[in-house]
Design a protein around this motif. Sequence first.
Motif, PDB file in Angstrom:
ATOM      1  N   PHE A 183     -80.401  70.220  77.856  1.00  0.00           N
ATOM      2  CA  PHE A 183     -80.164  70.634  76.530  1.00  0.00           C
ATOM      3  C   PHE A 183     -81.793  70.011  75.952  1.00  0.00           C
ATOM      4  N   LEU A 184     -82.284  70.849  74.960  1.00  0.00           N
ATOM      5  CA  LEU A 184     -83.303  70.539  74.547  1.00  0.00           C
ATOM      6  C   LEU A 184     -83.583  69.626  72.624  1.00  0.00           C
ATOM      7  N   ALA A 185     -84.354  68.800  72.621  1.00  0.00           N
ATOM      8  CA  ALA A 185     -84.207  68.210  71.849  1.00  0.00           C
ATOM      9  C   ALA A 185     -85.932  68.070  71.705  1.00  0.00           C
ATOM     10  N   ARG A 186     -85.747  67.685  69.994  1.00  0.00           N
ATOM     11  CA  ARG A 186     -86.788  67.468  68.974  1.00  0.00           C
ATOM     12  C   ARG A 186     -87.093  65.710  68.525  1.00  0.00           C
ATOM     13  N   GLY A 187     -88.406  64.786  69.683  1.00  0.00           N
ATOM     14  CA  GLY A 187     -88.102  63.646  69.195  1.00  0.00           C
ATOM     15  C   GLY A 187     -89.104  63.032  68.334  1.00  0.00           C
ATOM     16  N   ASP A 188     -88.821  62.975  67.467  1.00  0.00           N
ATOM     17  CA  ASP A 188     -89.639  62.320  66.196  1.00  0.00           C
ATOM     18  C   ASP A 188     -89.936  60.784  65.721  1.00  0.00           C
ATOM     19  N   ASP A 189     -89.327  60.386  64.836  1.00  0.00           N
ATOM     20  CA  ASP A 189     -89.002  58.886  65.124  1.00  0.00           C
ATOM     21  C   ASP A 189     -88.170  58.679  66.499  1.00  0.00           C
ATOM     22  N   PRO A 190     -88.945  57.536  66.885  1.00  0.00           N
ATOM     23  CA  PRO A 190     -88.235  57.646  68.352  1.00  0.00           C
ATOM     24  C   PRO A 190     -86.784  56.799  68.190  1.00  0.00           C
ATOM     25  N   ALA A 191     -86.714  56.242  67.254  1.00  0.00           N
ATOM     26  CA  ALA A 191     -85.022  55.323  66.533  1.00  0.00           C
ATOM     27  C   ALA A 191     -83.801  57.112  66.658  1.00  0.00           C
ATOM     28  N   ALA A 192     -84.627  57.912  67.200  1.00  0.00           N
ATOM     29  CA  ALA A 192     -83.580  59.219  66.535  1.00  0.00           C
ATOM     30  C   ALA A 192     -84.245  60.647  67.847  1.00  0.00           C
ATOM     31  N   TYR A 193     -83.150  61.706  66.998  1.00  0.00           N
ATOM     32  CA  TYR A 193     -83.864  63.390  67.892  1.00  0.00           C
ATOM     33  C   TYR A 193     -82.517  64.157  67.338  1.00  0.00           C
ATOM     34  N   THR A 194     -83.426  65.118  67.256  1.00  0.00           N
ATOM     35  CA  THR A 194     -82.601  66.490  66.953  1.00  0.00           C
ATOM     36  C   THR A 194     -82.076  67.263  68.482  1.00  0.00           C
ATOM     37  N   VAL A 195     -80.558  67.704  68.259  1.00  0.00           N
ATOM     38  CA  VAL A 195     -80.510  68.655  69.632  1.00  0.00           C
ATOM     39  C   VAL A 195     -81.399  70.015  69.007  1.00  0.00           C
ATOM     40  N   LEU A 196     -81.662  70.324  69.474  1.00  0.00           N
ATOM     41  CA  LEU A 196     -82.044  72.388  69.086  1.00  0.00           C
ATOM     42  C   LEU A 196     -81.505  73.250  69.792  1.00  0.00           C
ATOM     43  N   GLY A 197     -81.053  73.043  70.674  1.00  0.00           N
ATOM     44  CA  GLY A 197     -80.540  73.722  72.013  1.00  0.00           C
ATOM     45  C   GLY A 197     -79.667  73.134  73.283  1.00  0.00           C
ATOM     46  N   GLN A 198     -78.615  73.167  73.235  1.00  0.00           N
ATOM     47  CA  GLN A 198     -78.139  73.021  74.444  1.00  0.00           C
ATOM     48  C   GLN A 198     -77.468  74.044  75.254  1.00  0.00           C
ATOM     49  N   MET A 201     -85.152  53.859  81.017  1.00  0.00           N
ATOM     50  CA  MET A 201     -84.599  53.762  79.241  1.00  0.00           C
ATOM     51  C   MET A 201     -83.877  54.469  78.655  1.00  0.00           C
ATOM     52  N   ILE A 202     -82.915  53.445  79.037  1.00  0.00           N
ATOM     53  CA  ILE A 202     -81.814  52.862  77.800  1.00  0.00           C
ATOM     54  C   ILE A 202     -82.187  51.468  77.276  1.00  0.00           C
ATOM     55  N   ALA A 203     -83.154  50.846  77.794  1.00  0.00           N
ATOM     56  CA  ALA A 203     -83.950  49.738  77.268  1.00  0.00           C
ATOM     57  C   ALA A 203     -85.229  50.488  75.995  1.00  0.00           C
ATOM     58  N   GLY A 204     -85.811  51.407  76.965  1.00  0.00           N
ATOM     59  CA  GLY A 204     -86.480  52.407  76.272  1.00  0.00           C
ATOM     60  C   GLY A 204     -86.319  52.124  74.943  1.00  0.00           C
ATOM     61  N   ALA A 205     -84.797  53.446  75.192  1.00  0.00           N
ATOM     62  CA  ALA A 205     -84.408  53.081  73.543  1.00  0.00           C
ATOM     63  C   ALA A 205     -83.816  52.105  72.489  1.00  0.00           C
ATOM     64  N   ALA A 206     -83.609  51.353  73.732  1.00  0.00           N
ATOM     65  CA  ALA A 206     -82.955  50.283  72.650  1.00  0.00           C
ATOM     66  C   ALA A 206     -84.761  49.750  71.828  1.00  0.00           C
ATOM     67  N   ARG A 207     -85.474  49.925  72.111  1.00  0.00           N
ATOM     68  CA  ARG A 207     -86.247  49.522  71.953  1.00  0.00           C
ATOM     69  C   ARG A 207     -86.309  49.591  69.985  1.00  0.00           C
ATOM     70  N   PHE A 208     -85.963  50.888  69.728  1.00  0.00           N
ATOM     71  CA  PHE A 208     -85.807  51.186  68.840  1.00  0.00           C
ATOM     72  C   PHE A 208     -84.842  51.086  67.711  1.00  0.00           C
ATOM     73  N   LEU A 209     -83.449  50.687  67.480  1.00  0.00           N
ATOM     74  CA  LEU A 209     -82.490  50.250  67.977  1.00  0.00           C
ATOM     75  C   LEU A 209     -82.355  48.673  67.342  1.00  0.00           C
TER      76      LEU A 209
END
Length: 321
Positions: free
Chosen positions: A140-155, A295-303
Amino acid sequence: MILAIETSCDDTCAAIVTRAGEIRSNVIASQGLLHARYGGVVPEIASRHHLELVDAVTADALERAGARLDDLDTVAVTRGPGLIGALLVGLSSAKALAASRRLPLAPVDHLHGHVVASTLGPDPVEPPYVCLVASGGHTFLARGDDPAAYTVLGQTLDDAAGEAFDKGARLLGLDYPGGPAIDRLAREGDPDAFDFPRSAPGDLDFSFSGLKTSLLYRLREQPDADRADLAASYQRAIVEALVDRTRAALDREGLERLAVGGGVAANTELRAAVEDLGVPVWVPPVELCTDNAAMIAGAARFLEPLSYPDYLGLDAGARLA
Ligand code: KG4
Ligand code: ZN
């Protein structure tokens, strides 16, 4: 420090990451060879091995980080998507660890982990950026803005890019996993020898199942076709599909930074092709591209984690996005 556990597919992973994104340890126990004889991951075998390995892998992650359970402020775990039995092992283990210390638990979306992988380590990518994730399980392709979330652009609408490599390799008589095998063989072949289809479904989506079928027919029609030429042409078709959509995503979103992840990011031709896109590119080291707990810990930093005991009834989600 955050302790993360990831068991969504066939790798048993645990990691310790600081709030600032410094990776103190990142342990990956790969079951790859166990599944190789079956030509793919067998879910039940994966779950059983996670169960056998998860405690040792977690202890190893703590030891390598020079950390004790007392040093943790949060436990993070992949909640989905993935193989349900495999996910449940990691989730149960993380719940037990967190509950025993009354620590908060952060359930993490596996795909979010892939998207933030490039924000870890000494040279983190700064949002906003486009992220291409291509692995055996997802593309998939995603857009990363706010590190707490992401938007899927295509998959992908059917097979993942890694799956296309693996299935193609099987047709070519190469060993599983097929990506590295095709990558090696393609170096000796002519990528223009065969014309494989580049299907173009909606805007930023991918489709790889027609490509695989086309290889099958080509082999039926020309059983003696040069294997290296076939591998090179097949790989070219996959890489071009990935790079074309990535270029389109950067243009459409007006973004100038690209992060790449997933096991297919190890592909030599893909790595070279994204460097030619004319934007700065982050391809993290391979242990951060393939499935891992850092990477899972990396995402958890923002949750916002769940407090004890709110997470005890939490379920894994095979299709959770
Ligand atoms: O991220 P990953 O380790 O596991 C999944 O989450 O699926 O990705 C594994 C996939 C496999 O399909 C493998 O064939 C592919 O990544 N892969 C490659 C290369 N190395 C691994 N594909 C193309 N070229 C490579 N060098
Ligand atoms: Zn993955």
